[in-house]
Scaffold this motif. Sequence first.
Motif, PDB file in Angstrom:
ATOM      1  N   VAL A  28      16.322   9.091 -10.735  1.00 17.41           N
ATOM      2  CA  VAL A  28      17.402   8.835  -9.775  1.00 17.41           C
ATOM      3  C   VAL A  28      18.719   9.403 -10.287  1.00 17.41           C
ATOM      4  N   LEU A  29      19.003   9.221 -11.579  1.00 20.12           N
ATOM      5  CA  LEU A  29      20.257   9.722 -12.148  1.00 20.12           C
ATOM      6  C   LEU A  29      20.302  11.243 -12.145  1.00 20.12           C
ATOM      7  N   ILE A  30      19.182  11.883 -12.463  1.00 19.28           N
ATOM      8  CA  ILE A  30      19.145  13.349 -12.452  1.00 19.28           C
ATOM      9  C   ILE A  30      19.339  13.867 -11.032  1.00 19.28           C
ATOM     10  N   LEU A  31      18.685  13.222 -10.061  1.00 15.59           N
ATOM     11  CA  LEU A  31      18.866  13.622  -8.657  1.00 15.59           C
ATOM     12  C   LEU A  31      20.308  13.394  -8.221  1.00 15.59           C
ATOM     13  N   LEU A  32      20.886  12.258  -8.619  1.00 12.89           N
ATOM     14  CA  LEU A  32      22.282  11.982  -8.298  1.00 12.89           C
ATOM     15  C   LEU A  32      23.192  13.040  -8.912  1.00 12.89           C
ATOM     16  N   GLY A  33      22.897  13.444 -10.142  1.00 16.88           N
ATOM     17  CA  GLY A  33      23.698  14.476 -10.789  1.00 16.88           C
ATOM     18  C   GLY A  33      23.671  15.788 -10.019  1.00 16.88           C
ATOM     19  N   LEU A  34      22.490  16.165  -9.530  1.00 15.75           N
ATOM     20  CA  LEU A  34      22.373  17.399  -8.753  1.00 15.75           C
ATOM     21  C   LEU A  34      23.144  17.299  -7.439  1.00 15.75           C
ATOM     22  N   VAL A  35      23.050  16.138  -6.790  1.00 17.72           N
ATOM     23  CA  VAL A  35      23.757  15.945  -5.520  1.00 17.72           C
ATOM     24  C   VAL A  35      25.264  16.022  -5.736  1.00 17.72           C
ATOM     25  N   LEU A  36      25.762  15.341  -6.774  1.00 18.92           N
ATOM     26  CA  LEU A  36      27.194  15.360  -7.043  1.00 18.92           C
ATOM     27  C   LEU A  36      27.681  16.750  -7.418  1.00 18.92           C
ATOM     28  N   PHE A  37      26.898  17.444  -8.216  1.00 22.69           N
ATOM     29  CA  PHE A  37      27.310  18.768  -8.692  1.00 22.69           C
ATOM     30  C   PHE A  37      27.472  19.745  -7.522  1.00 22.69           C
ATOM     31  N   HIS A  38      26.610  19.615  -6.521  1.00 23.33           N
ATOM     32  CA  HIS A  38      26.634  20.554  -5.395  1.00 23.33           C
ATOM     33  C   HIS A  38      27.306  19.963  -4.155  1.00 23.33           C
ATOM     34  N   ALA A  39      27.950  18.795  -4.288  1.00 19.03           N
ATOM     35  CA  ALA A  39      28.557  18.147  -3.120  1.00 19.03           C
ATOM     36  C   ALA A  39      29.721  18.972  -2.582  1.00 19.03           C
ATOM     37  N   VAL A  83      35.956  17.046 -10.398  1.00 20.30           N
ATOM     38  CA  VAL A  83      35.487  15.663 -10.545  1.00 20.30           C
ATOM     39  C   VAL A  83      33.992  15.559 -10.273  1.00 20.30           C
ATOM     40  N   HIS A  84      33.522  16.189  -9.212  1.00 17.68           N
ATOM     41  CA  HIS A  84      32.117  16.062  -8.845  1.00 17.68           C
ATOM     42  C   HIS A  84      31.193  16.830  -9.789  1.00 17.68           C
ATOM     43  N   ARG A  85      31.630  17.966 -10.255  1.00 25.70           N
ATOM     44  CA  ARG A  85      30.769  18.714 -11.171  1.00 25.70           C
ATOM     45  C   ARG A  85      30.699  18.053 -12.544  1.00 25.70           C
ATOM     46  N   VAL A  86      31.818  17.578 -13.034  1.00 24.76           N
ATOM     47  CA  VAL A  86      31.804  16.889 -14.326  1.00 24.76           C
ATOM     48  C   VAL A  86      30.997  15.588 -14.225  1.00 24.76           C
ATOM     49  N   SER A  87      31.198  14.835 -13.140  1.00 20.87           N
ATOM     50  CA  SER A  87      30.455  13.592 -12.951  1.00 20.87           C
ATOM     51  C   SER A  87      28.962  13.874 -12.759  1.00 20.87           C
ATOM     52  N   GLY A  88      28.644  14.960 -12.044  1.00 21.55           N
ATOM     53  CA  GLY A  88      27.250  15.329 -11.858  1.00 21.55           C
ATOM     54  C   GLY A  88      26.570  15.682 -13.169  1.00 21.55           C
ATOM     55  N   ILE A  89      27.255  16.431 -14.018  1.00 22.93           N
ATOM     56  CA  ILE A  89      26.699  16.768 -15.329  1.00 22.93           C
ATOM     57  C   ILE A  89      26.486  15.505 -16.166  1.00 22.93           C
ATOM     58  N   SER A  94      34.413  14.186   4.820  1.00 27.38           N
ATOM     59  CA  SER A  94      34.852  12.796   4.941  1.00 27.38           C
ATOM     60  C   SER A  94      33.746  11.784   4.727  1.00 27.38           C
ATOM     61  N   TYR A  95      32.464  12.227   4.683  1.00 24.23           N
ATOM     62  CA  TYR A  95      31.362  11.254   4.635  1.00 24.23           C
ATOM     63  C   TYR A  95      30.731  11.133   3.253  1.00 24.23           C
ATOM     64  N   GLY A  96      30.504  12.249   2.578  1.00 22.50           N
ATOM     65  CA  GLY A  96      29.797  12.216   1.306  1.00 22.50           C
ATOM     66  C   GLY A  96      30.718  12.287   0.114  1.00 22.50           C
ATOM     67  N   GLY A  97      30.111  12.269  -1.090  1.00 18.72           N
ATOM     68  CA  GLY A  97      30.875  12.401  -2.327  1.00 18.72           C
ATOM     69  C   GLY A  97      31.307  11.082  -2.914  1.00 18.72           C
ATOM     70  N   LEU A  98      31.993  11.169  -4.047  1.00 19.49           N
ATOM     71  CA  LEU A  98      32.495   9.987  -4.735  1.00 19.49           C
ATOM     72  C   LEU A  98      33.593   9.315  -3.920  1.00 19.49           C
ATOM     73  N   ARG A  99      33.677   8.001  -4.047  1.00  9.60           N
ATOM     74  CA  ARG A  99      34.720   7.255  -3.351  1.00  9.60           C
ATOM     75  C   ARG A  99      35.482   6.405  -4.368  1.00  9.60           C
ATOM     76  N   MET A 100      36.780   6.634  -4.479  1.00  6.07           N
ATOM     77  CA  MET A 100      37.651   5.925  -5.402  1.00  6.07           C
ATOM     78  C   MET A 100      38.707   5.146  -4.614  1.00  6.07           C
ATOM     79  N   PRO A 101      39.345   4.152  -5.252  1.00  2.00           N
ATOM     80  CA  PRO A 101      40.454   3.467  -4.567  1.00  2.00           C
ATOM     81  C   PRO A 101      41.637   4.392  -4.311  1.00  2.00           C
ATOM     82  N   TRP A 102      41.668   5.548  -4.971  1.00  2.00           N
ATOM     83  CA  TRP A 102      42.743   6.521  -4.801  1.00  2.00           C
ATOM     84  C   TRP A 102      42.138   7.828  -4.277  1.00  2.00           C
ATOM     85  N   PRO A 103      42.907   8.636  -3.545  1.00  2.00           N
ATOM     86  CA  PRO A 103      42.367   9.880  -2.979  1.00  2.00           C
ATOM     87  C   PRO A 103      42.256  10.986  -4.019  1.00  2.00           C
TER      88      PRO A 103
END
Length: 212
Positions: A125-136, A159-165, A140-149
């Motif tokens: 699951v984590l490896i799949l999540l990493g691939l999804v984040l890296f290529h996100a 942010v998404h590529r580093v988090s995906g790795i 407005s619908y997908g990707g990481l969601r933080m309290p700040w924009p």
Amino acid sequence: MPSLVTRFHLLIFSVTLSITAVAVLRVPADFLFPAHWHGSSADWLWPRDTALAVAPIVQAALLLAFFVLGRALTRNHMAKVRHILDPALSLALAVPAAYQFGLLFMGIGSDLDLIRGLGFLFAAVLILLGLVLFHAERHSYGGLRMPWPIRSDRAWIIVHRVSGIAAGLAGAGLATLSWIDAGPGVLAVAFAASLFGLPLFAALVSLAVSRA
């Protein structure tokens, strides 16, 4: 005010507590869980009560963190992030619940190593999540969601590529620990580190990029 913690999440927590109660009744009080293997023998043992307390404590911490996060969000922001954070919390709670089930099986003498199997599944699951984040892609619908924009497209990509790795590396590490059969205690630490560490890492990266 709407909350990120739903009745379904509380149900998962209740199931874990029920598994814990059954384990307390079925597993002897002096039973020692092998937390780490050294060759063919265990060199780190967990008393029954210590081992069984880990999953409920992790779940309680997750519920508290998401409850506080929900309180920090505005109603409009909540509506935009619920579709991601709700299943994320469900998955995060399911991991300790399955771990507790594995401890119950171990305590009653079953040869079925559910915790090791959970390690492989969670790693996938984590490896799949990493691939999804890296290529996100930014929308407005997908990707990481933080309290700040995350304001710029460049910041979004970083942010998404580093988090995906990071998620991919965590998955690879967890798969390695499961493959070498490091032990339930080591896997419990790895599960908790992944559940808490990856979101915190992504948040810190997004803050650092937004201020750069």
